[in-house]
Design a protein around this motif. Structure first.
Motif, PDB file in Angstrom:
ATOM      1  N   UNK A  35      -4.288  -1.106  -8.181  1.00  0.00           N
ATOM      2  CA  UNK A  35      -5.410  -0.257  -7.766  1.00  0.00           C
ATOM      3  C   UNK A  35      -4.901   1.168  -7.569  1.00  0.00           C
ATOM      4  N   UNK A  36      -5.606   2.116  -8.171  1.00  0.00           N
ATOM      5  CA  UNK A  36      -5.361   3.536  -7.936  1.00  0.00           C
ATOM      6  C   UNK A  36      -6.666   4.100  -7.403  1.00  0.00           C
ATOM      7  N   UNK A  37      -6.653   4.589  -6.178  1.00  0.00           N
ATOM      8  CA  UNK A  37      -7.865   5.117  -5.556  1.00  0.00           C
ATOM      9  C   UNK A  37      -7.581   6.540  -5.078  1.00  0.00           C
ATOM     10  N   UNK A  61      -5.019   9.914  -1.323  1.00  0.00           N
ATOM     11  CA  UNK A  61      -5.568   8.721  -1.941  1.00  0.00           C
ATOM     12  C   UNK A  61      -4.602   7.582  -1.659  1.00  0.00           C
ATOM     13  N   UNK A  62      -4.802   6.462  -2.337  1.00  0.00           N
ATOM     14  CA  UNK A  62      -3.859   5.365  -2.151  1.00  0.00           C
ATOM     15  C   UNK A  62      -3.715   4.553  -3.431  1.00  0.00           C
ATOM     16  N   UNK A  63      -2.608   3.824  -3.486  1.00  0.00           N
ATOM     17  CA  UNK A  63      -2.323   2.898  -4.577  1.00  0.00           C
ATOM     18  C   UNK A  63      -1.965   1.565  -3.945  1.00  0.00           C
ATOM     19  N   UNK A  64      -2.348   0.492  -4.622  1.00  0.00           N
ATOM     20  CA  UNK A  64      -1.986  -0.840  -4.158  1.00  0.00           C
ATOM     21  C   UNK A  64      -1.217  -1.528  -5.280  1.00  0.00           C
ATOM     22  N   UNK A  97       0.844  -1.192   0.000  1.00  0.00           N
ATOM     23  CA  UNK A  97       0.000   0.000   0.000  1.00  0.00           C
ATOM     24  C   UNK A  97       0.879   1.241   0.000  1.00  0.00           C
ATOM     25  N   UNK A  98       0.505   2.208  -0.805  1.00  0.00           N
ATOM     26  CA  UNK A  98       1.212   3.493  -0.842  1.00  0.00           C
ATOM     27  C   UNK A  98       0.174   4.608  -0.774  1.00  0.00           C
ATOM     28  N   UNK A  99       0.242   5.433   0.253  1.00  0.00           N
ATOM     29  CA  UNK A  99      -0.653   6.590   0.379  1.00  0.00           C
ATOM     30  C   UNK A  99      -0.044   7.728  -0.437  1.00  0.00           C
ATOM     31  N   UNK A 100      -0.888   8.396  -1.225  1.00  0.00           N
ATOM     32  CA  UNK A 100      -0.399   9.461  -2.108  1.00  0.00           C
ATOM     33  C   UNK A 100      -1.095  10.780  -1.807  1.00  0.00           C
TER      34      UNK A 100
END
Length: 108
Positions: A57-59, A46-49, A35-38
């Motif tokens: 996943x780009x959220x 937001x976050x990316x997985x 998980x990477x919080x952006x």
């Protein structure tokens, strides 16, 4: 006698290498998701997985909320991202609901 010591030494090395390989394989298989919080342009998060090195996943916005609202804090994005990760690892449906947001105290 020397031959027995050599055989025992080689056997011990083999067993040690085998154990290291098993532990490495176990740890590597557990950590395939990351998980990477952006930071989102403007104010929000937001976050990316990732699955290993592949982005899956780009959220950038809070899911299930109308409009494009980013998470208000790093902690909120990380909390929902971790929930998605847990569900993915368990092989469950990982979609987020408003009930999930409410139960985790996510402001939207």
């Amino acid at each position: 006698m020397k031959r027995n010591k050599k055989t025992i030494g080689i056997s011990c090395c083999f067993v040690l290498l085998l154990l290291v390989g098993i532990i490495y394989g176990y740890m590597h298989s557990i950590n395939i998701y990351r998980l990477e919080v952006t930071r989102i342009e403007g104010s929000g998060y937001g976050y990316k997985i990732y699955e290993r090195k592949r982005l899956i996943i780009v959220q950038p916005f809070i899911p299930v909320v109308s409009g494009k609202r980013p998470f208000q804090s790093v902690q909120d994005a990380q909390c929902i991202g971790n929930l998605v990760l847990e569900r993915m690892k368990a092989g469950k449906e990982f979609a987020i609901s408003k009930t999930d947001l409410d139960s985790l105290g996510i402001v939207y």
